[in-house]
Every structure is written in C-alpha cells, then in structure tokens.
Design a protein around this motif. Structure first.
Motif, PDB file in Angstrom:
ATOM      1  N   GLU A  65       0.813  -1.216   0.000  1.00  0.00           N
ATOM      2  CA  GLU A  65       0.000   0.000   0.000  1.00  0.00           C
ATOM      3  C   GLU A  65       0.848   1.270   0.000  1.00  0.00           C
ATOM      4  O   GLU A  65       0.472   2.277  -0.593  1.00  0.00           O
ATOM      5  CB  GLU A  65      -0.946   0.022   1.204  1.00  0.00           C
ATOM      6  CG  GLU A  65      -2.146  -0.896   1.067  1.00  0.00           C
ATOM      7  CD  GLU A  65      -3.196  -0.391   0.088  1.00  0.00           C
ATOM      8  OE1 GLU A  65      -2.984   0.660  -0.554  1.00  0.00           O
ATOM      9  OE2 GLU A  65      -4.243  -1.042  -0.030  1.00  0.00           O
ATOM     10  N   ASP A  66       2.005   1.230   0.655  1.00  0.00           N
ATOM     11  CA  ASP A  66       2.845   2.434   0.689  1.00  0.00           C
ATOM     12  C   ASP A  66       3.750   2.548  -0.531  1.00  0.00           C
ATOM     13  O   ASP A  66       4.566   3.473  -0.623  1.00  0.00           O
ATOM     14  CB  ASP A  66       3.664   2.484   1.982  1.00  0.00           C
ATOM     15  CG  ASP A  66       4.713   1.386   2.070  1.00  0.00           C
ATOM     16  OD1 ASP A  66       4.856   0.588   1.122  1.00  0.00           O
ATOM     17  OD2 ASP A  66       5.408   1.327   3.109  1.00  0.00           O
ATOM     18  N   GLY A  67       3.639   1.600  -1.474  1.00  0.00           N
ATOM     19  CA  GLY A  67       4.402   1.668  -2.717  1.00  0.00           C
ATOM     20  C   GLY A  67       5.854   1.271  -2.607  1.00  0.00           C
ATOM     21  O   GLY A  67       6.620   1.436  -3.560  1.00  0.00           O
ATOM     22  N   SER A  68       6.263   0.704  -1.483  1.00  0.00           N
ATOM     23  CA  SER A  68       7.682   0.414  -1.269  1.00  0.00           C
ATOM     24  C   SER A  68       8.135  -0.923  -1.838  1.00  0.00           C
ATOM     25  O   SER A  68       9.340  -1.195  -1.887  1.00  0.00           O
ATOM     26  CB  SER A  68       8.010   0.466   0.222  1.00  0.00           C
ATOM     27  OG  SER A  68       7.253  -0.508   0.929  1.00  0.00           O
ATOM     28  N   ALA A  69       7.216  -1.771  -2.268  1.00  0.00           N
ATOM     29  CA  ALA A  69       7.593  -3.070  -2.831  1.00  0.00           C
ATOM     30  C   ALA A  69       6.494  -3.567  -3.755  1.00  0.00           C
ATOM     31  O   ALA A  69       5.306  -3.261  -3.553  1.00  0.00           O
ATOM     32  CB  ALA A  69       7.851  -4.090  -1.719  1.00  0.00           C
ATOM     33  N   ALA A  70       6.904  -4.330  -4.751  1.00  0.00           N
ATOM     34  CA  ALA A  70       5.956  -4.912  -5.701  1.00  0.00           C
ATOM     35  C   ALA A  70       6.490  -6.249  -6.183  1.00  0.00           C
ATOM     36  O   ALA A  70       7.707  -6.443  -6.308  1.00  0.00           O
ATOM     37  CB  ALA A  70       5.742  -3.978  -6.891  1.00  0.00           C
TER      38      ALA A  70
END
Length: 198
Positions: A65-70
């Motif tokens: 959700e915080d965009g730090s990993a995908a």
C-alpha cells in the motif's frame, strides 16, 4: 510481519515502473545488460516497463500500500509454449535497439524455463532501496506462496543476485540445475519451489 497489499492496475503503472527502475538499477543483471551507467539511467526504466506491462496484461502485480515493494507474477501452464516468445525482441526494441544483451537475457532465461508442470512464475520482485532488509520482500511473497501450497502449485523464478537467492532459499525454493552464466557476465540462479504439504 503483516503488510497491507493490493493488486496493482493500469493506474499504478508509472509508480511501479519507477520502483522497478530504482530497485534494479544496480542489480548485477541490469548492470550487465546496460554496463554504462549514464546509458542505463536513460533506458533501464523502459526495459523494466516491459516486464511490468506483461504482468499487468497477463498476470498479476502485488503492491504494498505504501508503494515500497511490488511483485510481478505470471501463471505458466504446463507444456511447451506455442510459437516463439516475442518478449525478448520487444524488450530490445522498446529499450535499446542496438543492444543485443537487452534481448539475449530473455532468450537465455526462456531457454531454461521449465515446461513440464503448470506453475506460478515470479517474474520480478522489487523493494525500494531504502527499505531493503526490512522483510518486505518476504512478507509480499508469503501470501502467494501460501496460496500455492493450498492449490498444490509449484513456483519458479530466476534469482539475479546471490543475496536474492538466499532469500528464496529461506522461502523453500531450491536450485534447479546449474546457474545460468550470462556471457562475460553474472550468474542467474533458476529456482523451483514445490508446494508444501500438510
């Protein structure tokens, strides 16, 4: 470690592409494909975007959700692929037409990709450089691997660094054959994970 994740969509493309570019900029394989730093900075994001577009179109992208990993996943059916894989050529055309390595890496990994059983293919997992070492990658993968266990589905990946290989070993992956040595370049480790039972 509990993390809030969601499935990324087309609206998230720019954010995830930037994450992939940053997370893999200094990766051994990216550095081999684009050895000159300034040139890599210019074209690497286009190259990584090809992987992302494939996962958005044909697979799934899990995003913190915080965009730090995908994590980018594809579902691979059993059996030989039909026709020639045009993805490596597309990657070269899109990112760096004069660079044969931009295509060769895909051809070489494609040649060793297992075909005998359906499996989940971890195409890429990216963690923002300032968040690495916090367990985010493990947390992001755990839910998918637990689902693989429930479904009796194996998983496959190619580790692009010794550090990432160690993470995958801890998650139940094992080496599948010999490492792939890129010509005059680094190793990539094909890895397979049988679903856990019981």
């Amino acid at each position: 470690m509990g993390v809030a994740t969601r499935t990324a969509g087309a609206a998230d493309r720019d954010q995830v592409a930037a994450l992939l570019d940053t997370a893999f900029h200094d990766d051994p394989v990216s550095s081999w494909v684009f050895p000159e730093e300034g040139h890599r900075r210019a074209v690497h994001g286009l190259f990584m975007g090809c992987f992302l577009d494939a996962a958005l179109a044909e697979g799934r992208v899990d995003l913190l959700e915080d965009g730090s990993a995908a994590a980018l996943w594809l579902s691979v059916p059993a059996g030989e692929p039909e026709g020639e894989d045009d993805m490596p050529a597309l990657m070269r055309r899109t990112a760096d037409p004069d660079n044969e390595r931009a295509e060769l890496v895909g051809r070489l990994t494609g040649a060793i990709h297992p075909t005998g059983r359906a499996h989940a293919y971890l195409l890429l997992i990216a963690v923002a450089p300032d968040r690495q070492g916090e367990g985010l990658g493990t947390a992001l993968l755990t839910s998918v691997l637990e689902q693989c266990d429930r479904d009796g589905l194996p998983a496959y990946l190619e580790a692009s660094s010794a550090r990432s290989r160690e993470l995958y070993l801890r998650l139940g992956f094992t080496d599948r054959g010999e490492p792939l040595r890129l010509p005059d370049g680094p190793l990539m480790w094909p890895m397979w994970r049988e679903p856990a039972t019981g």
